[in-house]
Design an enzyme around this catalytic site. Structure first.
Site, PDB file in Angstrom:
ATOM      1  N   ASN A 123       1.072  90.915 -25.340  1.00 24.06           N
ATOM      2  CA  ASN A 123       1.466  92.216 -24.825  1.00 24.06           C
ATOM      3  C   ASN A 123       0.294  93.060 -24.337  1.00 24.06           C
ATOM      4  O   ASN A 123       0.485  94.008 -23.589  1.00 24.06           O
ATOM      5  CB  ASN A 123       2.255  92.996 -25.886  1.00 24.06           C
ATOM      6  CG  ASN A 123       1.596  92.971 -27.238  1.00 24.06           C
ATOM      7  OD1 ASN A 123       1.316  91.910 -27.800  1.00 24.06           O
ATOM      8  ND2 ASN A 123       1.322  94.134 -27.778  1.00 24.06           N
ATOM      9  N   SER A 167      13.521  91.617 -27.028  1.00 23.52           N
ATOM     10  CA  SER A 167      13.897  93.020 -27.215  1.00 23.52           C
ATOM     11  C   SER A 167      14.435  93.606 -25.918  1.00 23.52           C
ATOM     12  O   SER A 167      13.864  93.377 -24.850  1.00 23.52           O
ATOM     13  CB  SER A 167      12.648  93.789 -27.666  1.00 23.52           C
ATOM     14  OG  SER A 167      12.943  95.167 -27.738  1.00 23.52           O
ATOM     15  N   HIS A 207      14.583  96.741 -24.672  1.00 25.06           N
ATOM     16  CA  HIS A 207      13.923  97.818 -23.919  1.00 25.06           C
ATOM     17  C   HIS A 207      12.696  97.366 -23.128  1.00 25.06           C
ATOM     18  O   HIS A 207      12.130  98.145 -22.370  1.00 25.06           O
ATOM     19  CB  HIS A 207      13.589  99.007 -24.838  1.00 25.06           C
ATOM     20  CG  HIS A 207      12.446  98.797 -25.772  1.00 25.06           C
ATOM     21  ND1 HIS A 207      11.194  99.274 -25.512  1.00 25.06           N
ATOM     22  CD2 HIS A 207      12.362  98.176 -26.977  1.00 25.06           C
ATOM     23  CE1 HIS A 207      10.385  98.968 -26.527  1.00 25.06           C
ATOM     24  NE2 HIS A 207      11.076  98.299 -27.415  1.00 25.06           N
ATOM     25  N   THR A 234      28.195  96.726 -38.425  1.00 28.38           N
ATOM     26  CA  THR A 234      28.998  96.892 -37.208  1.00 28.38           C
ATOM     27  C   THR A 234      28.099  96.799 -35.984  1.00 28.38           C
ATOM     28  O   THR A 234      27.043  97.435 -35.930  1.00 28.38           O
ATOM     29  CB  THR A 234      29.717  98.256 -37.257  1.00 28.38           C
ATOM     30  OG1 THR A 234      30.519  98.268 -38.439  1.00 28.38           O
ATOM     31  CG2 THR A 234      30.580  98.471 -36.030  1.00 28.38           C
ATOM     32  N   CYS A 291       0.997 100.736 -30.322  1.00 27.52           N
ATOM     33  CA  CYS A 291       0.933 100.832 -31.778  1.00 27.52           C
ATOM     34  C   CYS A 291      -0.487 101.085 -32.246  1.00 27.52           C
ATOM     35  O   CYS A 291      -0.707 101.628 -33.312  1.00 27.52           O
ATOM     36  CB  CYS A 291       1.460  99.560 -32.406  1.00 27.52           C
ATOM     37  SG  CYS A 291       2.768  98.816 -31.456  1.00 27.52           S
TER      38      CYS A 291
HETATM   39  C1  PLP Z   1       7.314  95.515 -27.993  1.00 28.70           C
HETATM   40  C2  PLP Z   1       6.979  94.262 -28.728  1.00 28.70           C
HETATM   41  C3  PLP Z   1       7.524  93.988 -30.001  1.00 28.70           C
HETATM   42  C4  PLP Z   1       8.413  94.969 -30.723  1.00 28.70           C
HETATM   43  O1  PLP Z   1       9.646  95.133 -30.131  1.00 28.70           O
HETATM   44  P1  PLP Z   1      10.556  96.423 -30.520  1.00 28.70           P
HETATM   45  O2  PLP Z   1      11.853  96.162 -29.891  1.00 28.70           O
HETATM   46  O3  PLP Z   1       9.861  97.611 -29.964  1.00 28.70           O
HETATM   47  O4  PLP Z   1      10.643  96.450 -32.014  1.00 28.70           O
HETATM   48  C5  PLP Z   1       7.207  92.786 -30.600  1.00 28.70           C
HETATM   49  N1  PLP Z   1       6.400  91.893 -29.987  1.00 28.70           N
HETATM   50  C6  PLP Z   1       5.852  92.113 -28.778  1.00 28.70           C
HETATM   51  C7  PLP Z   1       4.997  91.073 -28.153  1.00 28.70           C
HETATM   52  C8  PLP Z   1       6.116  93.311 -28.114  1.00 28.70           C
HETATM   53  O5  PLP Z   1       5.556  93.530 -26.924  1.00 28.70           O
END
Ligand code: PLP
Length: 394
Positions: A153, A201, A203, A239, A327
């Site tokens: 990331n 994920s 988002h 749920t 983070c």
């Molecule tokens: C954003 C991210 C996560 C965490 O995902 P969330 O949905 O925000 O909890 C985990 N791993 C990587 C590589 C990410 O980029």
């Protein structure tokens, strides 16, 4: 230019309008609880099934192998903790890498401290790749799980997932991959790549926040993560977040359908951005591999600069970027990823991550580079380190 230039798509993305449209009816019209038997809830059940299929199709999985969670962090926690519990009678050893997301690293630390796990954190080379040789050497009869991210990331490096999967399979070890940055961005096939578990994920792919999934290959003996009702084949009770699931399904399908065209365009802009920075800003370097990297990721270090100051000055022009991972911002420690690829502290501190989207334009990129050049000049002119360095050059 006073419009927002959003270059932090690795932190989160804009929810696509068609995703929002698809979600809306599931708040006020089809709000039935999918666990009930009356006909009205049929719509909810159907919607969940459709999203499961849309998502499974992206990675070549079966829809029963997709388990919805509340996001990437939960999926990572589940994969590691529950696989460890299920397989610890076979062995207590987990192999991961030093550049994983904190959702993996902190879970591994927990398993070591509280649950008796032994964890090997593989080194990476200067571009962020693990060594397949090191991986193979680290495997012992006690090894039950390998967890290596699909793509990083921060620096965008894409790991040799297919080869890791082959090694895991040859040794009869489970393979989990955190594919939060890779899902919908690069082609993934869980069978061809021998992936047993995969986290994603919503988002990060223009879907809603607070929804994710864990792919669990049929036959993997993982424990339930949330105990309660029978949702998600009794493995993750509660749920269902139906609007979130619907939006995620649409986002996944959309990401898959647009992948080829979108990544070609992003790569063009990415390489233009990297090229201009390296050429026009002295004492700059690219972090991560130039080729095996996410289509939308740029990460550069600009010597003699404090990353945070750079971010604040970019912000004045409405430019959103990141100096590490979201983070790690707020902490003074340099990013663990930049440390792992061997950057000295002072260079790691001057790092800038810019992650593009399908909406990013060439005009925006050129505007950003022009402003960045001015900002770097200004910050360097105030830096005693830079002054000393320049004196020594003469
Ligand atoms: C954003 C991210 C996560 C965490 O995902 P969330 O949905 O925000 O909890 C985990 N791993 C990587 C590589 C990410 O980029």
């Amino acid at each position: 230019m006073d419009k927002l230039i959003y270059l932090d798509n690795a932190a989160t993305t804009k929810t696509a309008p068609e995703v929002v449209q698809a979600m809306l009816p599931y708040f006020t019209e089809y709000y039935g609880n999918a666990s009930t038997i009356y006909d009205f809830a049929g719509k909810s059940k159907e919607a969940i099934m459709q999203a499961r299929t849309q998502i499974a199709d992206v990675i070549g999985a079966k829809k029963e192998e997709i388990y919805f969670t509340a996001g990437g962090s939960e999926s990572d926690n589940w994969a590691l903790k529950a696989a460890f519990e299920a397989y610890k009678s076979k062995g207590n050893h987990i192999i991961t890498s030093k550049i994983e997301h904190h959702a993996i690293l902190h879970t591994c630390e927990y398993l070591e401290k509280e649950r008796g796990a032994r964890v090997t954190y593989l080194d990476v080379d200067e571009n962020g790749f693990i060594s397949l040789e090191d991986l193979e050497k680290a495997i012992t009869p006690e090894t039950i799980l390998i967890s290596i991210m699909f793509a990083n990331n921060e620096i965008g490096t894409i790991e040799p997932v297919r080869e890791i999967g082959r090694i895991a399979k040859e040794h009869g070890v489970l393979f989990h991959t955190d594919a939060v940055q890779a899902f919908g961005q690069v082609p993934i096939n869980v069978d061809e790549m021998n992936i047993d578990m995969l986290s994603s994920s919503g988002h990060k792919i223009n879907g809603p926040k607070g929804i994710g999934f864990l792919y669990i290959r049929k036959g993997v003996k993982i424990r339930s993560f949330v105990h309660g009702g029978a949702q998600e084949r009794k493995r993750r009770a509660g749920t269902e977040n139906i609007p979130g699931i619907v939006g995620y399904g649409v986002a996944a399908q959309r990401a898959q359908e647009t992948m080829e065209k979108r990544s070609a365009e992003e790569i063009r802009l990415r390489d233009h951005l990297i090229g201009r920075i390296l050429k026009e800003i002295p004492y700059s370097r690219l972090n991560g591999d130039a080729v095996k990297r996410l289509p939308n990721n740029v990460n550069v270090s600009l010597q003699f600069i404090e990353g945070e100051s750079m971010l604040l000055m970019l912000d004045r022009y409405g430019i959103c970027a990141s100096s590490g991972s979201a983070c790690t911002s707020g902490s003074l420690d340099p990013s663990h990823v930049l440390m792992a690829i061997g950057l000295p502290h002072e260079i790691a501190h001057g790092s800038l991550r810019m992650t593009l989207s399908e909406e990013t334009t060439l005009e925006e990129i050129d505007f950003v580079v022009d402003r960045l050049k001015e900002i770097v000049d200004r910050l360097r002119s105030m830096s005693p380190l830079y002054e000393d360095f320049m004196k020594k050059q003469k």
